[in-house]
Motif scaffolding. Structure first.
Motif, PDB file in Angstrom:
ATOM      1  N   VAL A  19     -13.435   3.013   1.652  1.00  0.00           N
ATOM      2  CA  VAL A  19     -12.649   3.994   2.366  1.00  0.00           C
ATOM      3  C   VAL A  19     -12.072   5.161   1.660  1.00  0.00           C
ATOM      4  O   VAL A  19     -12.326   6.440   1.812  1.00  0.00           O
ATOM      5  N   ILE A  20     -11.623   4.886   0.381  1.00  0.00           N
ATOM      6  CA  ILE A  20     -11.540   6.119  -0.484  1.00  0.00           C
ATOM      7  C   ILE A  20     -12.549   6.105  -1.473  1.00  0.00           C
ATOM      8  O   ILE A  20     -13.113   4.975  -1.930  1.00  0.00           O
ATOM      9  N   PRO A  21     -13.547   7.086  -1.314  1.00  0.00           N
ATOM     10  CA  PRO A  21     -14.561   7.259  -1.869  1.00  0.00           C
ATOM     11  C   PRO A  21     -15.093   6.754  -3.052  1.00  0.00           C
ATOM     12  O   PRO A  21     -13.886   6.693  -4.262  1.00  0.00           O
ATOM     13  N   TRP A  22     -15.995   5.755  -3.510  1.00  0.00           N
ATOM     14  CA  TRP A  22     -16.419   5.328  -4.623  1.00  0.00           C
ATOM     15  C   TRP A  22     -16.278   6.432  -6.005  1.00  0.00           C
ATOM     16  O   TRP A  22     -16.069   6.228  -6.975  1.00  0.00           O
ATOM     17  N   LYS A  41      -5.273  10.688   7.334  1.00  0.00           N
ATOM     18  CA  LYS A  41      -4.162   9.877   7.371  1.00  0.00           C
ATOM     19  C   LYS A  41      -4.161   8.702   8.196  1.00  0.00           C
ATOM     20  O   LYS A  41      -3.487   7.457   7.700  1.00  0.00           O
ATOM     21  N   GLU A  42      -4.586   8.737   9.358  1.00  0.00           N
ATOM     22  CA  GLU A  42      -4.736   7.729  10.221  1.00  0.00           C
ATOM     23  C   GLU A  42      -5.507   6.488   9.729  1.00  0.00           C
ATOM     24  O   GLU A  42      -5.260   5.427   9.965  1.00  0.00           O
ATOM     25  N   VAL A  43      -6.588   6.683   9.095  1.00  0.00           N
ATOM     26  CA  VAL A  43      -7.870   6.009   8.486  1.00  0.00           C
ATOM     27  C   VAL A  43      -7.021   5.002   7.369  1.00  0.00           C
ATOM     28  O   VAL A  43      -7.058   3.786   7.302  1.00  0.00           O
ATOM     29  N   ILE A  44      -6.092   5.883   6.528  1.00  0.00           N
ATOM     30  CA  ILE A  44      -5.222   5.028   5.723  1.00  0.00           C
ATOM     31  C   ILE A  44      -4.344   4.021   6.090  1.00  0.00           C
ATOM     32  O   ILE A  44      -4.068   3.141   5.329  1.00  0.00           O
ATOM     33  N   GLU A  45      -3.958   4.532   7.266  1.00  0.00           N
ATOM     34  CA  GLU A  45      -2.645   3.667   7.779  1.00  0.00           C
ATOM     35  C   GLU A  45      -3.233   2.508   8.385  1.00  0.00           C
ATOM     36  O   GLU A  45      -2.655   1.357   8.189  1.00  0.00           O
ATOM     37  N   LEU A  48      -5.200  -8.377  -3.245  1.00  0.00           N
ATOM     38  CA  LEU A  48      -4.637  -7.744  -2.260  1.00  0.00           C
ATOM     39  C   LEU A  48      -3.227  -7.864  -2.305  1.00  0.00           C
ATOM     40  O   LEU A  48      -2.703  -6.578  -1.925  1.00  0.00           O
ATOM     41  N   ASN A  49      -2.748  -8.653  -2.943  1.00  0.00           N
ATOM     42  CA  ASN A  49      -1.175  -8.928  -2.928  1.00  0.00           C
ATOM     43  C   ASN A  49      -0.702  -7.574  -3.966  1.00  0.00           C
ATOM     44  O   ASN A  49       0.428  -7.171  -3.793  1.00  0.00           O
ATOM     45  N   ILE A  50      -1.275  -7.685  -5.068  1.00  0.00           N
ATOM     46  CA  ILE A  50      -1.024  -6.720  -6.049  1.00  0.00           C
ATOM     47  C   ILE A  50      -1.218  -5.238  -5.603  1.00  0.00           C
ATOM     48  O   ILE A  50      -0.100  -4.316  -5.705  1.00  0.00           O
ATOM     49  N   ALA A  51      -2.209  -5.001  -4.654  1.00  0.00           N
ATOM     50  CA  ALA A  51      -2.453  -3.831  -4.119  1.00  0.00           C
ATOM     51  C   ALA A  51      -1.357  -3.234  -3.018  1.00  0.00           C
ATOM     52  O   ALA A  51      -1.057  -2.116  -3.032  1.00  0.00           O
ATOM     53  N   ILE A  52      -0.999  -4.116  -2.443  1.00  0.00           N
ATOM     54  CA  ILE A  52       0.069  -3.991  -1.256  1.00  0.00           C
ATOM     55  C   ILE A  52       1.479  -3.981  -1.925  1.00  0.00           C
ATOM     56  O   ILE A  52       2.115  -2.783  -1.544  1.00  0.00           O
ATOM     57  N   ALA A  53       1.679  -4.730  -2.864  1.00  0.00           N
ATOM     58  CA  ALA A  53       2.965  -4.544  -3.764  1.00  0.00           C
ATOM     59  C   ALA A  53       3.185  -3.159  -4.470  1.00  0.00           C
ATOM     60  O   ALA A  53       4.317  -2.514  -4.282  1.00  0.00           O
ATOM     61  N   HIS A  54       1.943  -2.549  -4.867  1.00  0.00           N
ATOM     62  CA  HIS A  54       2.228  -1.367  -5.652  1.00  0.00           C
ATOM     63  C   HIS A  54       1.569  -0.254  -4.706  1.00  0.00           C
ATOM     64  O   HIS A  54       1.339   0.829  -5.101  1.00  0.00           O
ATOM     65  N   SER A  55       1.441  -0.441  -3.520  1.00  0.00           N
ATOM     66  CA  SER A  55       0.905   0.733  -2.407  1.00  0.00           C
ATOM     67  C   SER A  55      -0.117   1.295  -3.088  1.00  0.00           C
ATOM     68  O   SER A  55      -0.296   2.581  -3.123  1.00  0.00           O
ATOM     69  N   TYR A  56      -1.256   0.604  -3.723  1.00  0.00           N
ATOM     70  CA  TYR A  56      -2.418   1.358  -4.312  1.00  0.00           C
ATOM     71  C   TYR A  56      -2.981   2.165  -3.336  1.00  0.00           C
ATOM     72  O   TYR A  56      -3.651   3.416  -3.569  1.00  0.00           O
ATOM     73  N   VAL A  57      -3.304   2.007  -1.877  1.00  0.00           N
ATOM     74  CA  VAL A  57      -3.850   2.629  -1.140  1.00  0.00           C
ATOM     75  C   VAL A  57      -3.364   4.087  -0.633  1.00  0.00           C
ATOM     76  O   VAL A  57      -4.122   5.104  -0.988  1.00  0.00           O
ATOM     77  N   ASP A  58      -2.149   4.147  -0.809  1.00  0.00           N
ATOM     78  CA  ASP A  58      -1.296   5.297  -0.698  1.00  0.00           C
ATOM     79  C   ASP A  58      -1.077   6.233  -1.937  1.00  0.00           C
ATOM     80  O   ASP A  58      -1.403   7.410  -1.858  1.00  0.00           O
ATOM     81  N   GLN A  59      -1.234   5.284  -3.033  1.00  0.00           N
ATOM     82  CA  GLN A  59      -1.061   6.062  -4.242  1.00  0.00           C
ATOM     83  C   GLN A  59      -2.129   6.742  -4.645  1.00  0.00           C
ATOM     84  O   GLN A  59      -2.564   8.073  -4.966  1.00  0.00           O
TER      85      GLN A  59
END
Length: 319
Positions: free
Chosen positions: A243-246, A275-279, A301-312
């Motif tokens: 989703v976030i390009p390689w 932004k809709e795709v990120i959400e 996944l838990n680490i990514a969610i806890a640290h908001s990796y997608v948004d960061q």
């Protein structure tokens, strides 16, 4: 330490840069020296040969990683502008926007020989005007790293110097890569810049096989669904997409991978998601972590969610 090598070290360590030209110039000289099969008393490296290497570096960094090479946000360095034209020409010739290494793309580019040569000539002229002589100037002193012939667009390096560069070239190139990465960090917010710079002159950076991720994602679906359209996917038309390009992430992370059609994956290229795709990805990850069985990827996944990796990473990519 031999004085000639010390001069190289001084130039690399203390050079002033507002773009990456000098670093690319030095790296290209070393690479050209490496490829010399017959060492003469005086060895000529043409500006065209240096420009060819530099175009390769900037092509790979631009096409794969979209790294900015100078401090002026509104105006790219001239050579990078020329590389952009080459990339556009490649897309026109092939009808594809999928990133490809320069070494592989060059065969296609040479089909437009006049255009390709004109780009290299323009780059060589820029090296004559702004880079070749400046590279040797440091702390108000000129280091005699090579003999410069600006009239005929070449540099000359004697036999002793070539042998020293072959001996110490690896260490010098690593220092150039390090300084290049340091400079790029001022112009970019992308992750893992050091690894991206290290891979610019060879094909060591490759995408991993994503089949294992495809299988894991399929395990958690009753039927394969396209992440972007919500439509059911046919078994022979399933592709794993970042989703976030390689080219920005330079890694495969379960929290950034989704299933889509092969055609959508190809057309998406390196476009920044909405932004809709990120959400939507954030919501997918919250659902996936509840159903995934693989402990390794559940932890990721838990680490990514806890640290908001997608948004960061999404924010860093947009800046």
């Amino acid at each position: 330490m031999n004085k000639y090598i010390q001069d190289w070290l001084d130039v690399i360590e203390y050079m002033n840069n507002d773009n990456t030209y000098k670093l690319a110039w030095g790296r290209a000289i070393l690479e050209n020296v490496y490829t010399l099969n017959h060492i003469e008393e005086n060895n000529v490296i043409t500006f065209d040969a240096v420009a060819h290497k530099m175009v390769k570096y900037y092509w790979n960094q631009t096409f794969f990683f979209n790294l900015r090479q100078g401090s002026n946000i509104k105006k790219k360095p001239i050579i990078v502008q020329q590389v952009d034209l080459l990339i556009d020409k490649y897309k026109e010739l092939t009808g594809s926007s999928i990133p490809i290494w320069f070494d592989k793309a060059e065969e296609e580019l040479t089909k437009e020989q006049d255009f390709y040569k004109s780009v290299l000539k323009k780059c060589a002229r820029k090296l004559k005007d702004d880079v070749s002589w400046r590279f040797m100037n440091v702390n108000k002193e000129t280091k005699n790293l090579y003999v410069l012939n600006k009239e005929y667009l070449y540099i000359s390096i004697n036999k002793e110097q070539v042998l020293l560069l072959k001996e110490y070239g690896f260490a010098l190139s690593q220092l150039l890569n390090y300084k290049w990465a340091q400079l790029l960090e001022k112009f970019n917010n992308a992750p893992r810049i050091t690894s991206k710079v290290k891979g610019i002159s060879d094909n060591q950076i490759r995408r991993n096989n994503l089949t294992k991720y495809k299988n894991i994602l399929l395990e958690n679906m009753n039927k394969p669904i396209d992440f972007y359209t919500g439509e059911e996917l046919q078994p022979d038309d399933i592709s794993v997409d970042h989703v976030i390009p390689w080219s920005f992430m330079y890694s495969d992370d379960i929290w950034n991978l989704v299933l889509t059609s092969k055609s959508h994956n190809s057309s998406k290229s390196n476009h920044i998601p909405s932004k809709e795709v990120i959400e939507q990805l954030n919501q997918r990850n919250k659902e996936l972590v509840e159903t995934i069985n693989n402990s390794k990827y559940k932890e990721e996944l838990n680490i990514a969610i806890a640290h908001s990796y997608v948004d960061q990473f999404y924010l860093s990519m947009k800046l």
